[in-house]
Design a protein around this motif. Sequence first.
Motif, PDB file in Angstrom:
ATOM      1  N   ILE A  29      60.726  19.532  37.154  1.00 46.71           N
ATOM      2  CA  ILE A  29      59.713  20.449  36.634  1.00 46.71           C
ATOM      3  C   ILE A  29      60.258  21.864  36.786  1.00 46.71           C
ATOM      4  N   TRP A  30      60.327  22.547  35.650  1.00 47.61           N
ATOM      5  CA  TRP A  30      60.907  23.890  35.602  1.00 47.61           C
ATOM      6  C   TRP A  30      59.865  24.916  35.189  1.00 47.61           C
ATOM      7  N   LEU A  31      60.106  26.146  35.611  1.00 48.37           N
ATOM      8  CA  LEU A  31      59.440  27.309  35.044  1.00 48.37           C
ATOM      9  C   LEU A  31      60.405  27.903  34.033  1.00 48.37           C
ATOM     10  N   LEU A  32      59.901  28.211  32.839  1.00 44.59           N
ATOM     11  CA  LEU A  32      60.754  28.826  31.825  1.00 44.59           C
ATOM     12  C   LEU A  32      60.402  30.298  31.680  1.00 44.59           C
ATOM     13  N   LEU A  33      61.370  31.053  31.225  1.00 43.03           N
ATOM     14  CA  LEU A  33      61.268  32.500  31.136  1.00 43.03           C
ATOM     15  C   LEU A  33      60.670  32.933  29.813  1.00 43.03           C
ATOM     16  N   ALA A  34      59.989  34.069  29.842  1.00 41.87           N
ATOM     17  CA  ALA A  34      59.477  34.683  28.619  1.00 41.87           C
ATOM     18  C   ALA A  34      60.671  34.993  27.708  1.00 41.87           C
ATOM     19  N   PRO A  35      60.455  35.044  26.388  1.00 36.54           N
ATOM     20  CA  PRO A  35      61.572  35.145  25.439  1.00 36.54           C
ATOM     21  C   PRO A  35      62.601  36.248  25.717  1.00 36.54           C
ATOM     22  N   GLY A  36      62.174  37.459  26.001  1.00 34.14           N
ATOM     23  CA  GLY A  36      63.138  38.542  26.241  1.00 34.14           C
ATOM     24  C   GLY A  36      64.007  38.286  27.464  1.00 34.14           C
ATOM     25  N   ASP A  37      63.387  37.844  28.551  1.00 32.85           N
ATOM     26  CA  ASP A  37      64.142  37.550  29.767  1.00 32.85           C
ATOM     27  C   ASP A  37      65.018  36.314  29.582  1.00 32.85           C
ATOM     28  N   ASP A  38      64.516  35.328  28.843  1.00 35.22           N
ATOM     29  CA  ASP A  38      65.311  34.150  28.542  1.00 35.22           C
ATOM     30  C   ASP A  38      66.589  34.554  27.802  1.00 35.22           C
ATOM     31  N   ALA A  39      66.470  35.422  26.802  1.00 36.20           N
ATOM     32  CA  ALA A  39      67.637  35.848  26.026  1.00 36.20           C
ATOM     33  C   ALA A  39      68.638  36.595  26.903  1.00 36.20           C
ATOM     34  N   THR A  40      68.138  37.445  27.792  1.00 32.74           N
ATOM     35  CA  THR A  40      69.025  38.212  28.682  1.00 32.74           C
ATOM     36  C   THR A  40      69.803  37.287  29.603  1.00 32.74           C
ATOM     37  N   LEU A  41      69.100  36.357  30.262  1.00 31.64           N
ATOM     38  CA  LEU A  41      69.788  35.472  31.202  1.00 31.64           C
ATOM     39  C   LEU A  41      70.648  34.430  30.475  1.00 31.64           C
ATOM     40  N   ARG A  42      70.219  34.010  29.301  1.00 29.71           N
ATOM     41  CA  ARG A  42      71.033  33.079  28.507  1.00 29.71           C
ATOM     42  C   ARG A  42      72.377  33.738  28.165  1.00 29.71           C
ATOM     43  N   SER A  43      72.355  35.021  27.841  1.00 30.55           N
ATOM     44  CA  SER A  43      73.575  35.764  27.531  1.00 30.55           C
ATOM     45  C   SER A  43      74.500  35.833  28.756  1.00 30.55           C
ATOM     46  N   ILE A  44      73.924  36.052  29.930  1.00 30.41           N
ATOM     47  CA  ILE A  44      74.716  36.082  31.168  1.00 30.41           C
ATOM     48  C   ILE A  44      75.318  34.707  31.439  1.00 30.41           C
ATOM     49  N   ILE A  45      74.516  33.651  31.291  1.00 31.01           N
ATOM     50  CA  ILE A  45      75.003  32.285  31.513  1.00 31.01           C
ATOM     51  C   ILE A  45      76.137  31.964  30.545  1.00 31.01           C
TER      52      ILE A  45
ATOM     53  N   GLN B 155      70.077  25.857  29.948  1.00 33.62           N
ATOM     54  CA  GLN B 155      68.945  26.740  29.690  1.00 33.62           C
ATOM     55  C   GLN B 155      68.540  27.448  30.988  1.00 33.62           C
ATOM     56  N   PRO B 156      68.312  28.771  30.938  1.00 35.23           N
ATOM     57  CA  PRO B 156      67.833  29.454  32.142  1.00 35.23           C
ATOM     58  C   PRO B 156      66.481  28.885  32.566  1.00 35.23           C
ATOM     59  N   HIS B 157      66.342  28.630  33.864  1.00 38.37           N
ATOM     60  CA  HIS B 157      65.093  28.055  34.369  1.00 38.37           C
ATOM     61  C   HIS B 157      65.027  28.230  35.877  1.00 38.37           C
ATOM     62  N   LEU B 158      63.841  28.091  36.413  1.00 34.17           N
ATOM     63  CA  LEU B 158      63.624  28.069  37.853  1.00 34.17           C
ATOM     64  C   LEU B 158      63.016  26.704  38.169  1.00 34.17           C
ATOM     65  N   THR B 159      63.681  25.918  38.991  1.00 35.14           N
ATOM     66  CA  THR B 159      63.215  24.569  39.301  1.00 35.14           C
ATOM     67  C   THR B 159      62.119  24.614  40.357  1.00 35.14           C
ATOM     68  N   LEU B 160      60.974  24.023  40.019  1.00 42.19           N
ATOM     69  CA  LEU B 160      59.876  23.889  40.982  1.00 42.19           C
ATOM     70  C   LEU B 160      59.972  22.577  41.744  1.00 42.19           C
ATOM     71  N   VAL B 161      60.321  21.497  41.040  1.00 42.92           N
ATOM     72  CA  VAL B 161      60.421  20.162  41.643  1.00 42.92           C
ATOM     73  C   VAL B 161      61.594  19.436  40.980  1.00 42.92           C
ATOM     74  N   GLU B 162      62.425  18.818  41.785  1.00 44.09           N
ATOM     75  CA  GLU B 162      63.593  18.096  41.269  1.00 44.09           C
ATOM     76  C   GLU B 162      63.350  16.596  41.187  1.00 44.09           C
ATOM     77  N   GLU B 163      63.981  15.973  40.223  1.00 43.40           N
ATOM     78  CA  GLU B 163      64.212  14.541  40.101  1.00 43.40           C
ATOM     79  C   GLU B 163      63.070  13.634  40.556  1.00 43.40           C
TER      80      GLU B 163
END
Length: 191
Positions: free
Chosen positions: A7-23, A36-44
């Motif tokens: 279970i992930w938290l996803l970023l708002a579009p502008g922040d997603d684009a910024t971090l996607r570019s860094i990745i 995909q940029p994400h913050l994991t809340l719960v794994e597997e």
Amino acid sequence: MNPLHSIWLLLAPGDDATLRSIIEDLAGRFASPLFQPHLTLVEEQERELAELDSVCRILAAETEQFCASIQAVGTSNFYFRSFYALFQPEGALLNLRRGMIEALSLDSSGVFMPHISLLYGVEPSVEKERARVALELDLAGTSICFDRICVVESAKTIPIANWAVRLTAELRPTPRRLRPSGRSGEGNAEP
């Protein structure tokens, strides 16, 4: 047997684009996989998708879209936390994590280290440390906004290229704030 889901938290579009570019930049420089940029809340979790859907929708309905500040940029020897942006475990991040743990009856004894990975699986090196220092100067204190929770078919045993979002639940929109004049804070024109 159910597939493994995180279970992930996803970023708002502008922040997603910024971090996607860094990745993308780091992946190109260090020959590492894209993700995909994400913050994991719960794994597997090996659970029915319907159960995870229900939990995500309930918690998303209870949570406003929010922003959290990057505290630091770190590195480690862990493959999936090789290079990351670190957040404090507080506020909405901590509340969502606790809500997931409670709703899924998970063990809560583990340490929650909220982060967004920026690079996977790269061993320590002078070049990696230089990249970390440069990104920390750019990113520390930056506010990252989150707008949805998703269930992703992902696990350490599933190739990164095969990770797939299975469902998404939007966080509640942030209410419009009023200016002292009583007018809405939307738009560019001043009263």
